[in-house]
Design an enzyme around this catalytic site. Structure first.
Site, mmCIF file in Angstrom:
data_model
loop_
_atom_site.group_PDB
_atom_site.id
_atom_site.type_symbol
_atom_site.label_atom_id
_atom_site.label_comp_id
_atom_site.label_asym_id
_atom_site.label_seq_id
_atom_site.Cartn_x
_atom_site.Cartn_y
_atom_site.Cartn_z
ATOM 1 C CB SER A 50 -0.126 11.637 -0.017
ATOM 2 O OG SER A 50 -0.317 12.686 -0.965
ATOM 3 C CG ASP A 82 0.035 6.624 1.152
ATOM 4 O OD1 ASP A 82 0.461 5.687 1.848
ATOM 5 O OD2 ASP A 82 0.499 6.909 0.030
ATOM 6 C CD GLU A 134 6.658 2.056 5.879
ATOM 7 O OE1 GLU A 134 7.425 1.743 4.947
ATOM 8 O OE2 GLU A 134 5.990 3.096 5.874
ATOM 9 C CG HIS A 180 7.713 5.424 -1.779
ATOM 10 N ND1 HIS A 180 8.234 5.437 -0.507
ATOM 11 C CD2 HIS A 180 6.447 4.935 -1.659
ATOM 12 C CE1 HIS A 180 7.336 4.983 0.347
ATOM 13 N NE2 HIS A 180 6.249 4.673 -0.322
ATOM 14 N N GLY A 181 8.112 6.014 -6.141
ATOM 15 C CA GLY A 181 8.456 6.809 -7.302
ATOM 16 C C GLY A 181 8.572 6.013 -8.586
ATOM 17 C CB ALA A 215 3.503 -2.101 -5.117
ATOM 18 C CB SER A 259 4.691 5.901 -9.647
ATOM 19 O OG SER A 259 5.359 6.416 -8.524
#
Length: 311
Positions: A50, A82, A134, A180-181, A215, A259
Site C-alpha cells: 500500500s 494496492d 475498481e 476494509h479493516g 476480504a 487485517s
C-alpha cells in the site's frame, strides 16, 4: 525465479476454481511468514504494497525483501501496488520493479475513473505490467483509504463491460459487501456477500478475473489473543470464510488479505511482551508475530483460497 505478472496466475485460478491470495506486506517478518507458508504449500501468491507501506518501509527495501523471498521459495510471486491513488504513484511502482498495479479511481465519477484508469493502463502495458481497476466503493478504513458506510456503493453490473473495454484493465475489483479493516460490521449484523451481483458481473465478463478487497475474515483466535493482553477488539467482525471460499470457486481470482495479517502479527507480539515483560530483544517478539503470520497464511491457502499445490 523472477517476479511474474498475475496474468497466468489468474487464468489458471479461474479455470481451476480457486483464488490467489494477495497479502499486504510492511516489513521483513511479514514477508518471511507469508512466503515461507506459500513455499511449503506450493501456492502462487501476490505480495502487495500500500501507499502507507511504501512510506513506512520505503519502496527499495520492500522490493529487495521480495527479491530475497524469491531466492528462497520456488513459487510464482507477483509484486502489486494496492490502492494506487493517482497516475504518479502507479508510474513510480511500474518504473521501480512492480509487476502489477492497482489504480483506484472508484472515488471519481464513471467517466473520470475511466480516463484515469486508461492512462495508467496505457503506461503499464507499455512496460509489460498489468493493471487492476475498481468499480464501486467499499466502506471501511485501510491506510489512506477511508470510506464512510453511507458513501459505500455496490458495483453496478451494467457498467462493467464498458469500463473494461474502454480502459483495457487486466482485472477488476468490485464491491459486493466486503469492507476494509477489522471493524467491518456492527455487533449483531450478519455479513452477507452479494453473490447475485457477482453472478451478473461474471455473465457480462466471462473468463475475466474479479478481485475482492476488504476480504479478511478477522480471525477470532487472534482477536481473542489481543483482547487477552489488553487490546480492545470486542466488536471486530469479518467476512465468513465459507463465503470467501464460495467466491473463490467462481469468478473471483484474487482475494486481498491484510487485517488478518495485522491481527496475527500483533497477537504474537502482545503475547511475548505480556508474558515476558523484561523482554527487550526484538527478535523474540517479532519471531512470534512471524510464526502467527506463517500459520494464518497456511490456513488461508488451504481453507479459503484453495491455491495449495497450484504453483
Amino acid at each position: 525465479m523472477a517476479l511474474v505478472t498475475t496474468t497466468e496466475m489468474f487464468k489458471k485460478a479461474y479455470e481451476g476454481g480457486y483464488a490467489i491470495g494477495a497479502f499486504n506486506v510492511n516489513n521483513m517478518e511479514i514477508v518471511q511468514g507469508i512466503t515461507a507458508a506459500a513455499g511449503e504449500l506450493k501456492s502462487p501468491i501476490v505480495l502487495q504494497v500500500s501507499a502507507g507501506a511504501r512510506k513506512y518501509a520505503q519502496h527499495e527495501y520492500l522490493v529487495k525483501l521480495v527479491e530475497a523471498a524469491l531466492e528462497l521459495n520456488d513459487i510464482p510471486i507477483a509484486l502489486h501496488l494496492d490502492h494506487g491513488a493517482d497516475f504518479e504513484i502507479c508510474k513510480s511502482c511500474i518504473d521501480g520493479g512492480f509487476t502489477s498495479v492497482m489504480i483506484d479511481g472508484s472515488h471519481h465519477d464513471f467517466e473520470d475513473n475511466i480516463a484515469l484508469t486508461k492512462k495508467v493502463v496505457d503506461y503499464a502495458h507499455s512496460k509489460g505490467v498489468v493493471v487492476e481497476g475498481e468499480l464501486g466503493q467499499l466502506a471501511g478504513v485501510e491506510d489512506d483509504v477511508n470510506v464512510a458506510a453511507e458513501d459505500a456503493q455496490y458495483t453496478d453490473p451494467a457498467q462493467v463491460e464498458e469500463f473494461v473495454s474502454r480502459t483495457g484493465v487486466d482485472s477488476l475489483a468490485i464491491a459486493i459487501g466486503t469492507s476494509h479493516g477489522a471493524f467491518k460490521f456492527k455487533p449483531g449484523q450478519n455479513p452477507q456477500l452479494r453473490f447475485d451481483i457477482l453472478d451478473e458481473i461474471s455473465k457480462r465478463l466471462p473468463q475475466f478475473p474479479i478481485v475482492l478487497h476488504g476480504a479478511s475474515s478477522v480471525s477470532q483466535e487472534y482477536v481473542q489473543e489481543i483482547q487477552k493482553y489488553g487490546g480492545n477488539l470486542a466488536d471486530a467482525i469479518g467476512i465468513p470464510e465459507d463465503m470467501l471460499r464460495q467466491a473463490a470457486k467462481s469468478a473471483v481470482c484474487k482475494i486481498n488479505i491484510d487485517s488478518d495479517l495485522r491481527l496475527a502479527f500483533t497477537a504474537g507480539i502482545r503475547k511475548v511482551l505480556s508474558e515476558q515483560p523484561e523482554a527487550f530483544d526484538p527478535r523474540s517478539y517479532l519471531a512470534e508475530g512471524r510464526n502467527n503470520i506463517h500459520t494464518l497464511v497456511k490456513h488461508k491457502i488451504v481453507n479459503v483460497l484453495g491455491s495449495d499445490n497450484k504453483a
